[in-house]
Design an enzyme around this catalytic site. Structure first.
Site, PDB file in Angstrom:
ATOM      1  N   HIS A   1      12.859 -17.308  33.197  1.00  0.00           N
ATOM      2  CA  HIS A   1      12.561 -18.001  31.932  1.00  0.00           C
ATOM      3  C   HIS A   1      13.796 -18.108  31.030  1.00  0.00           C
ATOM      4  CE1 HIS A   1       8.238 -17.628  32.635  1.00  0.00           C
ATOM      5  NE2 HIS A   1       8.011 -18.306  31.538  1.00  0.00           N
TER       6      HIS A   1
ATOM      7  N   ASP B   1       7.038 -17.912  42.433  1.00  0.00           N
ATOM      8  CA  ASP B   1       7.271 -17.112  41.231  1.00  0.00           C
ATOM      9  C   ASP B   1       5.921 -16.657  40.694  1.00  0.00           C
ATOM     10  OD1 ASP B   1       8.642 -15.964  39.040  1.00  0.00           O
ATOM     11  OD2 ASP B   1       8.245 -17.726  37.822  1.00  0.00           O
ATOM     12  N   SER B   2       5.952 -15.710  39.777  1.00  0.00           N
ATOM     13  CA  SER B   2       4.726 -15.218  39.160  1.00  0.00           C
ATOM     14  C   SER B   2       4.052 -16.297  38.311  1.00  0.00           C
ATOM     15  CB  SER B   2       5.039 -14.016  38.286  1.00  0.00           C
ATOM     16  OG  SER B   2       6.019 -14.361  37.334  1.00  0.00           O
TER      17      SER B   2
ATOM     18  N   CYS C   1      15.973 -13.140  34.552  1.00  0.00           N
ATOM     19  CA  CYS C   1      14.583 -13.594  34.485  1.00  0.00           C
ATOM     20  C   CYS C   1      14.637 -15.119  34.445  1.00  0.00           C
ATOM     21  CB  CYS C   1      13.902 -13.055  33.232  1.00  0.00           C
ATOM     22  SG  CYS C   1      12.276 -13.788  32.916  1.00  0.00           S
TER      23      CYS C   1
ATOM     24  N   GLU D   1       8.004 -19.727  26.341  1.00  0.00           N
ATOM     25  CA  GLU D   1       6.775 -20.483  26.634  1.00  0.00           C
ATOM     26  C   GLU D   1       6.171 -21.103  25.373  1.00  0.00           C
ATOM     27  OE1 GLU D   1       3.953 -18.786  29.251  1.00  0.00           O
ATOM     28  OE2 GLU D   1       5.414 -18.717  30.863  1.00  0.00           O
TER      29      GLU D   1
END
Lengths: 271, 271
Positions: free
Chosen positions: B192, B15-16, B190, B158
């Site tokens: 997240h 993942d990024s 996504c 985050e």
């Protein structure tokens, strides 16, 4: 005496992304005749949440790109780089003078405070580095510094949530601790924050002087160029020469948000 | 027949950044005996706001790192890479099978919808690419897809603003348009977003099935490993082998937020 530069050489400015455009705008306002070359590392933005090792490597890449254009001075518009990698930039610049937003902001804040209590807000990396507090204490040991990382301010600014109720709530949460510390001066220690200046001012309350590091660095630049006799003689003001490492879809929109003018030509460079 | 791999070879996931840990968690839950090797490109995160050219270059770097570990399959846990650079990954993998979160999420959503109206939320790049809509339409042309980019959800997750009033306000703003479109299924496009699942569920309202791409990809992985006879025979469950390109200060905290367990050893790799 600086080697191989003239008054017509450009002023080089760089940042991790587009936030440094607030510095470009302030420098243009103070010194409209200067050529400005700006590099924004939009491919690797943001630097704020990353480690010191990575930030120092990126700073080294960034300054190498600007040095190709033989600037007469360098402005580090990135608070994170100013905090954690200014020596990397200075080493690469040789006798070309380097001004970091951080030191310029710290100096102006020290001049402004009356009660010797200064607040500083910035990214996680800037605040954790304690670099603003160190720079301020170096100028005046007596000053108390209260710091707070505000990680959501950058994405909120970039999303254009300038006046959004959510932004107000988040500002209230971030700034409530500092508000209680009886500061009389607050440093915007991240180049994105001037975009949210109004909500920050409203939240922090009346009677607190806001120090915009972008304005501070523009003042220092004018002073330094005057002293070094390197001011560009009156020439027609022009758009900055823009270099970026990535050209994201929203770039044009963000440029307008930061600069209040249409996006000029942009050059893509590899990092 | 896949060359040079065995049932004991690891499953590679990348993942990024750290978002893909939601995929790691889902795969561990579905397949506790598998070895997992995870690469998070924390030095260059986020990919979402960047251009396709840059995202494809980064994807190529990422898969090269994982291929050194001779995985038996690859999961692209990054929706942005799944949307814009899956072919880059597939080419680098040869006969090693590749599953992208995007296709897995699209398939599960198509199965779930009763009224043929699906909502998709994701990063700017994922939504602008229209890749979810294309993947869904490829499975069933009749389905209407309503999409919305939610750029603030990643920084809110985050920052741990899981249940914050500001998050609720922002969710309301982002989701109000989709809410009015009479969808019965919403894809969290996504990795997240599962962190914000509760506030998303509350905001979108009752009776809407939430599709978590992480769970979808874990189901597909189990199916594929079973079909290929590459399931790892019962071995003791272990922590994933973690590779990252940067080790930011908050990493340990974020790992706990995503995985609900203590951070194991982490290996730093250069990109």
């Amino acid at each position: 005496m600086i080697h191989n530069v003239s008054s017509d050489s450009p002023i080089g400015i760089f940042d991790s992304g587009i936030g440094g455009l607030t510095v470009v705008k302030a420098v243009q306002a103070a010194l409209p005749s200067e050529r400005i070359i700006y590099f924004g590392d939009t491919a690797r933005v943001p630097y704020g949440p990353k480690s010191q090792v990575t930030i120092r490597k990126y700073a080294s890449d960034d300054i190498a790109i600007l040095m190709r254009y033989k600037p007469k001075m360098i402005i580090v518009a990135c608070n994170t780089v100013s905090a954690l990698a200014l020596d990397v930039v200075e080493k690469a610049c040789g006798d070309i003078p380097v001004i970091g937003v951080l030191k310029a902001g710290a100096e102006l804040a020290v001049k402004a405070t009356k009660n010797n209590r200064i607040g500083v807000i910035g990214t996680q990396a800037t605040i954790s580095s304690n670099a603003y507090a160190s720079a301020i204490k170096l100028l005046n040991q007596e000053i108390e510094v209260v710091s707070k990382a505000c990680p959501l301010f950058v994405p909120l600014a970039e999303e254009g949530f300038i006046d959004h109720p959510a932004t107000k709530l988040i500002a209230k949460e971030y700034l409530s601790e500092i508000r209680q510390q009886a500061i009389d001066t607050l440093v915007l220690g991240c180049t994105h924050y001037p975009i949210l200046r109004r909500v920050i001012e409203e939240t922090i309350g009346e009677g607190i002087r806001i120090i915009d590091s972008a304005e501070a660095v523009a003042l220092r630049t004018k002073q330094l160029m005057t002293e070094s006799k390197l001011l560009n003689p009156a020439r027609k003001a022009s758009a900055p020469h823009l270099l970026v490492s990535d050209l994201p879809q929203k770039f044009s929109l963000l440029y307008q948000l930061f600069m209040g003018s249409e996006l000029p030509d942009v050059e893509l460079v590899e990092v």
